[in-house]
Motif scaffolding. Sequence first.
Motif, short mmCIF file in Angstrom:
data_model
loop_
_atom_site.label_atom_id
_atom_site.label_comp_id
_atom_site.label_asym_id
_atom_site.label_seq_id
_atom_site.Cartn_x
_atom_site.Cartn_y
_atom_site.Cartn_z
N VAL A 127 0.83 -1.21 0.00
CA VAL A 127 0.00 0.00 0.00
C VAL A 127 0.86 1.26 0.00
N ARG A 128 1.85 1.29 0.84
CA ARG A 128 2.81 2.42 0.88
C ARG A 128 2.08 3.76 0.92
N CYS A 129 1.37 3.95 1.99
CA CYS A 129 0.59 5.18 2.13
C CYS A 129 1.47 6.42 2.18
N TRP A 130 2.76 6.25 2.41
CA TRP A 130 3.62 7.44 2.52
C TRP A 130 4.23 7.84 1.17
N THR A 131 3.88 7.15 0.10
CA THR A 131 4.37 7.52 -1.23
C THR A 131 3.19 7.72 -2.17
N ASP A 132 3.46 8.16 -3.37
CA ASP A 132 2.41 8.47 -4.33
C ASP A 132 1.88 7.23 -5.04
N VAL A 133 2.74 6.31 -5.40
CA VAL A 133 2.33 5.15 -6.20
C VAL A 133 2.45 3.89 -5.36
N PRO A 134 1.34 3.21 -5.01
CA PRO A 134 1.42 1.95 -4.25
C PRO A 134 1.87 0.79 -5.14
N LEU A 135 2.44 -0.19 -4.51
CA LEU A 135 2.84 -1.42 -5.21
C LEU A 135 1.63 -2.36 -5.24
N ARG A 136 0.85 -2.27 -6.30
CA ARG A 136 -0.43 -2.97 -6.36
C ARG A 136 -0.25 -4.49 -6.42
N GLY A 137 0.74 -4.95 -7.11
CA GLY A 137 0.96 -6.39 -7.19
C GLY A 137 1.30 -6.99 -5.83
N LEU A 138 2.13 -6.31 -5.07
CA LEU A 138 2.50 -6.80 -3.75
C LEU A 138 1.30 -6.75 -2.79
N ALA A 139 0.51 -5.68 -2.88
CA ALA A 139 -0.67 -5.59 -2.03
C ALA A 139 -1.68 -6.69 -2.36
N ALA A 140 -1.85 -6.98 -3.65
CA ALA A 140 -2.77 -8.04 -4.05
C ALA A 140 -2.27 -9.41 -3.62
N SER A 141 -0.96 -9.62 -3.65
CA SER A 141 -0.40 -10.89 -3.17
C SER A 141 -0.67 -11.07 -1.69
N GLY A 142 -0.52 -9.99 -0.93
CA GLY A 142 -0.87 -10.06 0.49
C GLY A 142 -2.34 -10.35 0.70
N GLY A 143 -3.20 -9.75 -0.16
CA GLY A 143 -4.62 -10.03 -0.06
C GLY A 143 -4.95 -11.48 -0.34
N LEU A 144 -4.24 -12.09 -1.29
CA LEU A 144 -4.46 -13.50 -1.59
C LEU A 144 -4.13 -14.38 -0.39
N LEU A 145 -3.03 -14.06 0.29
CA LEU A 145 -2.67 -14.83 1.49
C LEU A 145 -3.70 -14.65 2.59
N VAL A 146 -4.24 -13.45 2.73
CA VAL A 146 -5.25 -13.21 3.76
C VAL A 146 -6.53 -13.99 3.44
N VAL A 147 -6.91 -14.03 2.16
CA VAL A 147 -8.09 -14.82 1.79
C VAL A 147 -7.88 -16.30 2.09
N LEU A 148 -6.71 -16.82 1.76
CA LEU A 148 -6.41 -18.22 2.07
C LEU A 148 -6.45 -18.48 3.58
N ALA A 149 -5.94 -17.51 4.35
CA ALA A 149 -5.99 -17.65 5.81
C ALA A 149 -7.43 -17.71 6.31
N GLY A 150 -8.28 -16.84 5.77
CA GLY A 150 -9.68 -16.87 6.17
C GLY A 150 -10.37 -18.17 5.81
N LEU A 151 -10.05 -18.73 4.64
CA LEU A 151 -10.65 -20.00 4.24
C LEU A 151 -10.17 -21.15 5.13
#
Length: 248
Positions: A127-151
Amino acid sequence: MHTPAPMVMGIVFSPLGLVLVFTAAITPQWREGQARLGVAAPGSPPRSGGAKGSGSGVRSGSVEALLLLRSDGLWESCLQVAHSELKQCWPVAGSYQRDPRVRLAQSLVLSSLFLCGTGIVLACIGVRCWTDVPLRGLAASGGLLVVLAGLLSLTALGVYTHNLRRLGEDPGQATSNPRYPLLSLHPAGSLYFGWLGSCLQVLGGGALLFSFKMPKLPNCPKLPACHECRSCPGINNKPEAEVYDISC
């Protein structure tokens, strides 16, 4: 650049779900049961026999009913006398500990906590809230792990809830000892914490997955910072666009 709404939603829901699942994992209230145990009151006076002339006295003490509250978790069990401060907890043991369904729930919950924590770390870096451009691929990869954890945690909760009254069941224990109190088992508070936390993990991870899509960038505004204009794809793809070198 403002942080996209899906990223904000994922960053808020994912840690909250992790805290709830962790709370459910360490608390011993996955299932609860209660049983009444009859105990003779101490010091009760003896009562004489009914037949006249009978010399033998029969002690008929008053019986007090103690309400025992039993609760089991994944790693700890507790026993408490109702309406009193008498409570004792111990690590799970016996047939309940050896039950393969309990072991499966333990391993799934531990895996869920590890994956969710790793996913949150990746999402925070992405997400990198302290910069202008977030790393969307890295954030989405983290989201995938969180979804797997929830399942995984949902699977553990489903297995435990479906077999709640049969976990650690030992039929020979009740038949060999008729005084062994039978418990009426039912789901307890830790299960509800786990269900809520797992759903929040799936929602938060799904929101982070939506942030994988790269949004369309608007035309670069006319700012004195020349480096921002040179990095704008909308300007670089247009050969007729003029780029001015301005000393900042």
